[in-house]
Design an enzyme around this catalytic site. Sequence first.
Site, PDB file in Angstrom:
ATOM      1  CB  CYS A 109     -34.815  43.033  13.521  1.00  0.00           C
ATOM      2  SG  CYS A 109     -35.868  43.522  12.130  1.00  0.00           S
ATOM      3  CB  CYS A 120     -31.622  48.295   8.471  1.00  0.00           C
ATOM      4  SG  CYS A 120     -31.697  46.570   8.015  1.00  0.00           S
TER       5      CYS A 120
HETATM    6  N1  DGL Z   1     -35.351  46.141  10.036  1.00  0.00           N
HETATM    7  C1  DGL Z   1     -34.267  45.363   9.551  1.00  0.00           C
HETATM    8  C2  DGL Z   1     -33.222  45.074  10.612  1.00  0.00           C
HETATM    9  O1  DGL Z   1     -33.087  45.834  11.542  1.00  0.00           O
HETATM   10  C3  DGL Z   1     -34.534  44.091   8.797  1.00  0.00           C
HETATM   11  C4  DGL Z   1     -35.834  43.717   8.275  1.00  0.00           C
HETATM   12  C5  DGL Z   1     -35.673  42.959   6.988  1.00  0.00           C
HETATM   13  O2  DGL Z   1     -35.423  41.735   7.001  1.00  0.00           O
HETATM   14  O3  DGL Z   1     -35.795  43.605   5.962  1.00  0.00           O
HETATM   15  O4  DGL Z   1     -32.493  44.122  10.505  1.00  0.00           O
END
Ligand code: DGL
Length: 264
Positions: A185, A75
Amino acid sequence: MLNPSNPIGVMDTGVGGLTVVKELQRILPGEDIFYFGDSANCPYGNKPEDEIFRLSSNMIQFLQDNGSKCTAIACNTISTMAEKLRPCFNHRIISIVEEAAKYVIREGIESTGLIATEFTVKSGKYAELVHVGNPNCKVIGKGSHNLAALVDRGDFNQHDINEEIRSNVDVILAQEPVKNLILGCTHYPIVESNFHECYPDMHIINPALEQANAVKAYLTEQNALNPQKKGTFTICTSGDPQVYVNVGKRLGLFEASELKVVHI
Ligand code: DGL
């Protein structure tokens, strides 16, 4: 000494980190992968910093307790806090933002758009890390309020997804006619085809492979690669497991050996 038979931990706020699992399965097929996706609390990207820190610490602790020989923070939002999180744990933590920034520096990219969560963009972490190696590189960020949640919902409504992509990327293009766009993201590469459809000439940067390469380099250096031919894949989530099955199929992942709902 790391135990080669222990799993690689991968964590995300939801299904997004499966894009990193895809690359890990491709370049390290013998590794056991232990995944946690906190879909019950997704999205993190609009939450305050102390809450993200608390939720993320719980997730890393859970992976450490399950024997992770290293953890890939798939993430981006959580990775912006990697330096604060690392001292709390006793195993290697690999940040996707750090690896993406190294790629931008290595490729000599002079300007790039960045679409990410609002938290990631506000943190300024991408620009900070890129400027260490290339102080002149322009990083033009725009935070999307909804895209991660739209993807984590798992119904892939094409109209809503394209609208959300266009309304954000057009803001970047109005500032600078960038030819590169970082998908900052991990949820976004799941809908990478939508980005290509909306912006056919844009060079789309998906940092997942960079992070998988960093995991491989670390395990190689530590002599901790698992010698078996095919690894297991365990998914734990606080949310709806069916979305993981659907996204796993969409990405062409090896099927999960185990898929369970866990509240940490
Ligand atoms: N998948 C996450 C990222 O790479 C974020 C998604 C979320 O806001 O939870 O930032």
